[in-house]
Design an enzyme around this catalytic site. Structure first.
Site, PDB file in Angstrom:
ATOM      1  N   ALA A 161       0.833  -1.208   0.000  1.00  0.00           N
ATOM      2  CA  ALA A 161       0.000   0.000   0.000  1.00  0.00           C
ATOM      3  C   ALA A 161       0.869   1.260   0.000  1.00  0.00           C
ATOM      4  O   ALA A 161       1.775   1.401  -0.808  1.00  0.00           O
ATOM      5  CB  ALA A 161      -0.967  -0.046   1.180  1.00  0.00           C
ATOM      6  N   SER A 162       0.632   2.177   0.956  1.00  0.00           N
ATOM      7  CA  SER A 162       1.255   3.507   0.894  1.00  0.00           C
ATOM      8  C   SER A 162       2.735   3.537   1.255  1.00  0.00           C
ATOM      9  O   SER A 162       3.366   4.594   1.135  1.00  0.00           O
ATOM     10  CB  SER A 162       0.488   4.477   1.804  1.00  0.00           C
ATOM     11  OG  SER A 162      -0.757   4.800   1.232  1.00  0.00           O
ATOM     12  N   ILE A 163       3.309   2.416   1.664  1.00  0.00           N
ATOM     13  CA  ILE A 163       4.770   2.376   1.786  1.00  0.00           C
ATOM     14  C   ILE A 163       5.394   2.599   0.410  1.00  0.00           C
ATOM     15  O   ILE A 163       6.554   3.006   0.292  1.00  0.00           O
ATOM     16  CB  ILE A 163       5.235   1.044   2.414  1.00  0.00           C
ATOM     17  CG1 ILE A 163       4.686   0.903   3.840  1.00  0.00           C
ATOM     18  CG2 ILE A 163       6.753   0.932   2.454  1.00  0.00           C
ATOM     19  CD1 ILE A 163       4.991  -0.429   4.495  1.00  0.00           C
ATOM     20  N   SER A 164       4.593   2.381  -0.639  1.00  0.00           N
ATOM     21  CA  SER A 164       5.047   2.674  -1.999  1.00  0.00           C
ATOM     22  C   SER A 164       5.468   4.133  -2.141  1.00  0.00           C
ATOM     23  O   SER A 164       6.348   4.464  -2.955  1.00  0.00           O
ATOM     24  CB  SER A 164       3.921   2.369  -3.000  1.00  0.00           C
ATOM     25  OG  SER A 164       3.483   1.030  -2.897  1.00  0.00           O
ATOM     26  N   LYS A 165       4.858   5.035  -1.371  1.00  0.00           N
ATOM     27  CA  LYS A 165       5.224   6.454  -1.426  1.00  0.00           C
ATOM     28  C   LYS A 165       6.680   6.656  -1.001  1.00  0.00           C
ATOM     29  O   LYS A 165       7.409   7.464  -1.590  1.00  0.00           O
ATOM     30  CB  LYS A 165       4.288   7.276  -0.533  1.00  0.00           C
ATOM     31  CG  LYS A 165       2.840   7.310  -1.016  1.00  0.00           C
ATOM     32  CD  LYS A 165       1.961   8.103  -0.065  1.00  0.00           C
ATOM     33  CE  LYS A 165       0.550   8.285  -0.614  1.00  0.00           C
ATOM     34  NZ  LYS A 165      -0.228   7.049  -0.656  1.00  0.00           N
TER      35      LYS A 165
END
Length: 556
Positions: A165-169
């Site tokens: 999920a937002s660890i992709s950021k």
């Protein structure tokens, strides 16, 4: 066994052949039966030997048969076979537990942390959860609890691949930082310089600029999944009022204490009136209920986008919700625009550029999520329906948000990433004592910029912190002696359809004397991934990091 049979046979043929064999031969002849051949004694001896061998073998196995093997419990590591006393290991080993030396060093922390994971798993009813921990750059524990695939009873293990999920950021931030270090990207010029397809914006009739730096820290004013600007603004105003109310009450209490309790009755009446007024204001200004992210239709898009430029059409013509730089509004779509900027600044497709970074960081199991490719150890993802029954999540295509929430990974790869960031953050401190150290993937000054809290931001998963550049950061703080001490750490959580995640980095508190005879990275990194949505994992990750930090500090 061969020697035993030979001995029994020889004894039957030699020592007992006359007394015992002759008697049997005479009885046979008296019965009028045909005469016995010369090999009968040997055959009888061989039969007795086989019977005795079977009995001895049964005795060696034990008087009672071994119980049938039970079906493996996915939450219990497989038991190792017992070894002779001189070979018995000090700690049990399996693919889901660390190597014996690390188990011995961190046995207490592992037991406590495993209990914490069982608790959070049971509280939320998650099918499966995987954890990884590294200390000073070395992975010391990784384990899976529950199931990666409930239907086929596939247990979670350290190699299980899930949505991060937002660890992709945080991964995308590395691409931006590398381009910035190379002089190919200016963080402070309007994004239209790189992506003219994104239209120029106005806010309340005034022309405004959206920059790369503002996009990174969610200060651009670009919307998230909620399209209703009024609901978002009302919620922001309500939160601001509550915060102001808390500050006013705190100031009033301090003022009462300074007055020494004089005119208590009058003060109590004034305090009650203020509380009543604030409560009335809160009722009048309470916003209408806003949908959470998992009730937003755009989260469940099934359309395949060929590139980042194409996916801009989802939001590029929408108005800004706030003036850029004025308010924090978390936005995954802002990172979709950042992916387009990376493409134009680098000259590569976003995914190709990211794969180069993953190769450099040795993150070999980290890939974009696509339905068609065979991805080994990929988990299934789950949610509870309205009847509280576990069901599979619907199919989604995350190609519109690769940069903000579209990657798959393992806890091991996330630990490598966290340690690469920690190394870059600390290596500058060690350069004077050890000139032979290799440079970090990002420069120390770059990492310092990335992990510095940005004004006007929020960190939703820990109210003590602020958002920085694609990371949430909590700074070191202690208000009173012998009281709570807040440690400095950086983390990012993630929430996707059927998945939750966290990556947390707890640096060691270093000083000039502490760096002697040591090498970076120094600190604890924790990664947790789960195949259930809406599971808050940051607090659990921080507790686990502190447990390992305690064991690490207690070592000589």
């Amino acid at each position: 066994m061969y020697r035993l049979l030979s001995a029994v046979t020889n004894r039957a043929v030699t020592h007992g052949s006359c007394a015992w064999g002759c008697g049997r031969r005479a009885a046979h002849q008296r019965a009028g039966l045909p005469p016995l051949g010369p090999g009968w004694v040997g055959g009888l001896g061989l039969g007795l030997g086989l019977a005795l061998g079977v009995k001895l073998a049964g005795g060696l196995r034990g008087a009672s048969p071994a119980p049938p093997t039970a079906a493996p419990d996915p939450e219990t590591p497989p038991q190792a076979e017992p070894l002779p006393p001189q070979e018995q290991p000090l700690a049990q080993w399996s693919p889901q537990t660390p190597t014996p030396p690390h188990s011995r060093r961190f046995a207490r922390a592992i037991d406590r942390s495993r209990d914490l994971l069982h608790r959070i798993k049971d509280e939320v009813g998650a099918p499966g959860i995987v954890v990884g921990v590294s200390v000073d750059g070395k992975e010391v524990w990784s384990e899976g609890l529950g199931y990666a695939d409930v239907e086929n009873r596939v247990p979670c293990k350290p190699e299980t691949v899930m949505r991060i999920a937002s660890i992709s950021k945080s991964l995308t931030m590395v691409a931006i930082a590398k381009l910035w270090e190379a002089g190919k990207l200016d963080l402070d010029i309007p994004v239209q310089h790189y992506v003219p397809e994104f239209p120029e914006k106005e806010y309340e009739g005034e022309k405004v600029s959206v920059t790369t730096r503002l996009l990174i820290s969610h200060l651009s004013g670009i919307r998230h999944y909620e399209k209703d600007m009024k609901k978002v603004k009302e919620e922001k105003a309500y939160k601001a009022l509550k915060m102001m109310k808390g500050t006013m009450e705190s100031d009033q209490e301090k003022e009462l204490k300074v007055k020494g309790g004089k005119s208590n009755e009058k003060n109590d009446f004034a305090k009650a009136k203020i509380e009543q007024d604030n409560e009335a204001k809160g009722r009048n200004s309470k916003p209408c209920k806003k949908k959470n992210d998992f009730e937003q239709g755009e989260l469940y898009l099934k359309e395949k986008f060929e590139n980042s430029i194409e996916s801009l059409r989802l939001f590029k013509n929408d108005p800004l919700f706030f003036k850029p730089g004025s308010q924090f509004l978390y936005s995954t779509f802002g990172y979709t625009l950042l992916a387009a900027i990376v493409e134009r600044a680098s000259g590569y497709k976003y995914l190709d550029y990211m794969q180069k970074i993953f190769h450099d960081l040795d993150m070999l199991t980290t890939v974009q999520e696509e339905n068609e490719p065979v991805i080994y150890n990929r988990a299934r993802f789950y949610v509870y329906n309205k009847k509280r029954r576990l069901v599979n999540t619907p199919y989604v295509d995350n190609s519109y948000k690769w940069a903000g929430g579209g990657f798959l990974s393992t806890v091991g790869d996330l630990l490598k990433f966290g340690n690469a960031m920690l190394y870059g953050y600390q290596v500058g401190l060690f350069k004077n004592s050890n000139e032979n150290l290799l440079p970090g993937y990002l420069k120390p000054e770059t990492m310092l910029m990335i992990w510095t809290p940005v004004p006007n931001t929020e960190m939703s998963w820990d109210k003590e912190g602020k958002y920085a550049m694609a990371w949430g950061v909590v700074e070191k703080k202690q208000t009173y002696g012998s009281c709570r001490k807040q440690r400095h750490y950086a983390s990012h959580t993630g929430g996707a359809v059927g998945a939750s995640s966290v990556l947390l980095v707890l640096p060691e508190e270093l000083d000039a004397e502490a760096i002697n005879n040591k090498f970076p990275p120094r600190g604890t990194v924790v990664s947790i991934i789960c195949n259930m949505q809406s599971v808050g994992l940051n607090n659990t990750a921080l507790k686990i990091a502190l447990e390992f930090d305690k064991d690490r500090s207690d070592m000589p």
